[in-house]
Design a protein around this motif. Sequence first.
Motif, PDB file in Angstrom:
ATOM      1  N   VAL A   1       0.836  -1.204   0.000  1.00 18.16           N
ATOM      2  CA  VAL A   1       0.000   0.000   0.000  1.00 18.16           C
ATOM      3  C   VAL A   1       0.870   1.254   0.000  1.00 18.16           C
ATOM      4  O   VAL A   1       1.854   1.345   0.744  1.00 18.16           O
ATOM      5  CB  VAL A   1      -0.939   0.003   1.228  1.00 18.16           C
ATOM      6  CG1 VAL A   1      -1.808   1.248   1.249  1.00 18.16           C
ATOM      7  CG2 VAL A   1      -1.828  -1.243   1.208  1.00 18.16           C
TER       8      VAL A   1
ATOM      9  N   ASP B   1       0.588   5.782  -1.042  1.00 13.53           N
ATOM     10  CA  ASP B   1      -0.071   7.012  -0.566  1.00 13.53           C
ATOM     11  C   ASP B   1      -1.540   7.032  -0.977  1.00 13.53           C
ATOM     12  O   ASP B   1      -1.970   6.322  -1.888  1.00 13.53           O
ATOM     13  CB  ASP B   1       0.631   8.247  -1.170  1.00 13.53           C
ATOM     14  CG  ASP B   1       2.076   8.352  -0.688  1.00 13.53           C
ATOM     15  OD1 ASP B   1       2.361   7.860   0.428  1.00 13.53           O
ATOM     16  OD2 ASP B   1       2.906   8.892  -1.438  1.00 13.53           O
ATOM     17  N   THR B   2      -2.289   7.930  -0.312  1.00 12.91           N
ATOM     18  CA  THR B   2      -3.700   8.140  -0.688  1.00 12.91           C
ATOM     19  C   THR B   2      -3.753   8.691  -2.105  1.00 12.91           C
ATOM     20  O   THR B   2      -3.041   9.636  -2.447  1.00 12.91           O
ATOM     21  CB  THR B   2      -4.370   9.124   0.287  1.00 12.91           C
ATOM     22  OG1 THR B   2      -4.390   8.518   1.577  1.00 12.91           O
ATOM     23  CG2 THR B   2      -5.796   9.441  -0.143  1.00 12.91           C
TER      24      THR B   2
ATOM     25  N   LYS C   1      -9.225  10.864  -2.532  1.00 16.71           N
ATOM     26  CA  LYS C   1      -9.651  11.338  -1.206  1.00 16.71           C
ATOM     27  C   LYS C   1     -11.039  11.970  -1.311  1.00 16.71           C
ATOM     28  O   LYS C   1     -11.256  12.890  -2.106  1.00 16.71           O
ATOM     29  CB  LYS C   1      -8.651  12.352  -0.666  1.00 16.71           C
ATOM     30  CG  LYS C   1      -8.937  12.763   0.768  1.00 16.71           C
ATOM     31  CD  LYS C   1      -7.803  13.577   1.367  1.00 16.71           C
ATOM     32  CE  LYS C   1      -8.073  13.856   2.836  1.00 16.71           C
ATOM     33  NZ  LYS C   1      -6.971  14.603   3.480  1.00 16.71           N
TER      34      LYS C   1
ATOM     35  N   GLU D   1     -10.939   7.200   1.909  1.00 15.91           N
ATOM     36  CA  GLU D   1      -9.678   7.318   1.175  1.00 15.91           C
ATOM     37  C   GLU D   1      -9.324   5.991   0.526  1.00 15.91           C
ATOM     38  O   GLU D   1      -9.446   4.942   1.147  1.00 15.91           O
ATOM     39  CB  GLU D   1      -8.539   7.743   2.123  1.00 15.91           C
ATOM     40  CG  GLU D   1      -8.705   9.162   2.642  1.00 15.91           C
ATOM     41  CD  GLU D   1      -7.524   9.617   3.508  1.00 15.91           C
ATOM     42  OE1 GLU D   1      -6.558   8.831   3.640  1.00 15.91           O
ATOM     43  OE2 GLU D   1      -7.585  10.739   4.039  1.00 15.91           O
TER      44      GLU D   1
ATOM     45  N   ARG E   1      -6.084   4.117  -1.309  1.00 19.51           N
ATOM     46  CA  ARG E   1      -4.637   4.278  -1.450  1.00 19.51           C
ATOM     47  C   ARG E   1      -4.116   3.477  -2.643  1.00 19.51           C
ATOM     48  O   ARG E   1      -4.761   2.513  -3.074  1.00 19.51           O
ATOM     49  CB  ARG E   1      -3.945   3.813  -0.153  1.00 19.51           C
ATOM     50  CG  ARG E   1      -4.432   4.614   1.051  1.00 19.51           C
ATOM     51  CD  ARG E   1      -3.898   4.098   2.371  1.00 19.51           C
ATOM     52  NE  ARG E   1      -4.336   2.748   2.664  1.00 19.51           N
ATOM     53  CZ  ARG E   1      -4.393   2.228   3.891  1.00 19.51           C
ATOM     54  NH1 ARG E   1      -4.067   2.986   4.931  1.00 19.51           N
ATOM     55  NH2 ARG E   1      -4.776   0.997   4.085  1.00 19.51           N
ATOM     56  N   SER E   2      -2.978   3.873  -3.153  1.00 17.54           N
ATOM     57  CA  SER E   2      -2.401   3.112  -4.271  1.00 17.54           C
ATOM     58  C   SER E   2      -2.006   1.724  -3.761  1.00 17.54           C
ATOM     59  O   SER E   2      -1.615   1.567  -2.604  1.00 17.54           O
ATOM     60  CB  SER E   2      -1.181   3.837  -4.843  1.00 17.54           C
ATOM     61  OG  SER E   2      -0.148   3.879  -3.890  1.00 17.54           O
TER      62      SER E   2
ATOM     63  N   GLU F   1      -3.990  -0.851  -3.268  1.00 11.75           N
ATOM     64  CA  GLU F   1      -4.979  -1.559  -2.437  1.00 11.75           C
ATOM     65  C   GLU F   1      -6.321  -1.647  -3.149  1.00 11.75           C
ATOM     66  O   GLU F   1      -6.634  -0.846  -4.041  1.00 11.75           O
ATOM     67  CB  GLU F   1      -5.177  -0.860  -1.081  1.00 11.75           C
ATOM     68  CG  GLU F   1      -6.055   0.380  -1.120  1.00 11.75           C
ATOM     69  CD  GLU F   1      -6.585   0.826   0.249  1.00 11.75           C
ATOM     70  OE1 GLU F   1      -6.482   0.073   1.237  1.00 11.75           O
ATOM     71  OE2 GLU F   1      -7.112   1.956   0.307  1.00 11.75           O
TER      72      GLU F   1
ATOM     73  N   GLY G   1      -5.120   2.220  -7.446  1.00 11.58           N
ATOM     74  CA  GLY G   1      -6.130   2.087  -6.400  1.00 11.58           C
ATOM     75  C   GLY G   1      -7.387   1.502  -7.017  1.00 11.58           C
ATOM     76  O   GLY G   1      -7.752   1.859  -8.137  1.00 11.58           O
TER      77      GLY G   1
END
Length: 513
Positions: A252, A254-255, A258, A279, A281-282, A284, A453
């Motif tokens: 996982v 950063d976001t 959002k 949020e 995240r990349s 996930e 994401g």
Amino acid sequence: MEKVIEMIGITKLFPGTIANDNVNFDLRKSETHVLLGENGAGKTTLMNVLYGLYQPEKGKIKIKGQEVKLNSPNDAIKLGVGMVHQHFMLVHNFTVTENIILGSEIKSGIKLDLDKAREEVKALADKYGFKIDPDAIIEDISVGQQQKVEILKALYRGAEILILDEPTAVLTPQEIEELGLIINNLEAEGKSVILITHKLKEVMSMSDRVTIIRRGKVTGTVNTKETNIDELAELMVGRKVNLVVEKKEAKVGDTILKIKDVTANDHRGIAAVEKLSLEVRSGEILGIAGVDGNGQSELIEVLTGLRKAVKGEITLSGKDIFGKTPREISDSGLAHIPEDRHKRGLILKFSLFENSVLGKYHRKEFSNGIKMKYEAIKDHCRKLVEEFDVRTPSIDVHVGALSGGNQQKLIAAREISKNPDVVIAAQPTRGLDVGAIEYIHKRLVQERDNGKGVLLVSLELDEVLALSDRIAVMYDGQIVGILDRKDADEQKLGILMAGGTLDETKGVKSNEQ
């Protein structure tokens, strides 16, 4: 046991394909018989022949021992055959009662006797254990309730044999259980049911016998009690199928998407999404679980620019996309596999190659701003068809001629090929067979492993649990809990989906992110 339906040597041809190849099928009184097969295997075609929508090139049909000629659905209805199609055929601004009696109206003199019709509909609903309001407007009731209206419509016309095409594709787990009870009630009343499906769990729980069709031919008929899910999957696709989603630990980042305090109204002006924050995240897959009608559709429409939110903030890879147009949002790096492929995903009268560039036809590789580059578009489409195993006679046919699962594969191929930062996958495997589900799941996991994401919105709890790294539960327009996958199970999610709460010691913190 008495055979109420016999289909003998049915062959049905379409240009470029043999949909049914010398198929034999029979249905006994008071049984539920499942027609199981991949998308495009010929299941719905065979039942459309039985319902009089298609006439076969060869073969004969017997109903209650008598050979019959079915030139139209009216012929089938007169002989006690009713069909509930995968895409419902209801008038959305009519009431439940008005839809059920449409075409078979009760009259008092020259006037409609709606009071009598309402009484008859209520009596019929009570007889089979349907909890439904005869005065409710169709557009105001859930998809599960709409399906009950379709079943009641067939029963109202005297159906003794009921064909249900993909009946669980649009239902919540609770509604699937209810449908099982309804089918039991129908059997107890001497009715016979044919289910067209490729959901193996429902096959095992709802049927007495299963006939498997593969590429237009019957590969076998088995008693449900004498088989299992793995054997059925192999009979269906002709190879062993991995029914468990294989995925590595998520890496996982950063976001990337959002959502903050977003509020949006439904078509009646009532808040469907309320102060929702989330949020993604990349790397996930964030799954959203919830009973249908709790604001999931409105949230997706807001994120994709199809619905204007009242207030809130939405950023994608640091760019503000709140209130932007669908094209601006798509060009910012958002891909969308929509929950309704016909309404939002495809133009059914366009060819496959035209549909393969929807949402990106304006890009330089496909257009010079004045003219479309058709050779480049066709090359692009051929690659997608090959990579995603979209089964079609050619890329020039109307996409409406494809089976539902192949339509869905084309949409997934198109959206993933945009190389987005975030993929919103809404009901991505609705109406797909196990082979296609396995493939779509693999591709979504691949996107996640490539650092994208993925926001998965699904009514299938099994799917949410199988794919997600985190699971958010949506109830009444809000996120009522977010769980790590390792802390989640059906029971916990079910409690949250019904509006309940779990204390923190059980691994759930309300609105935790």
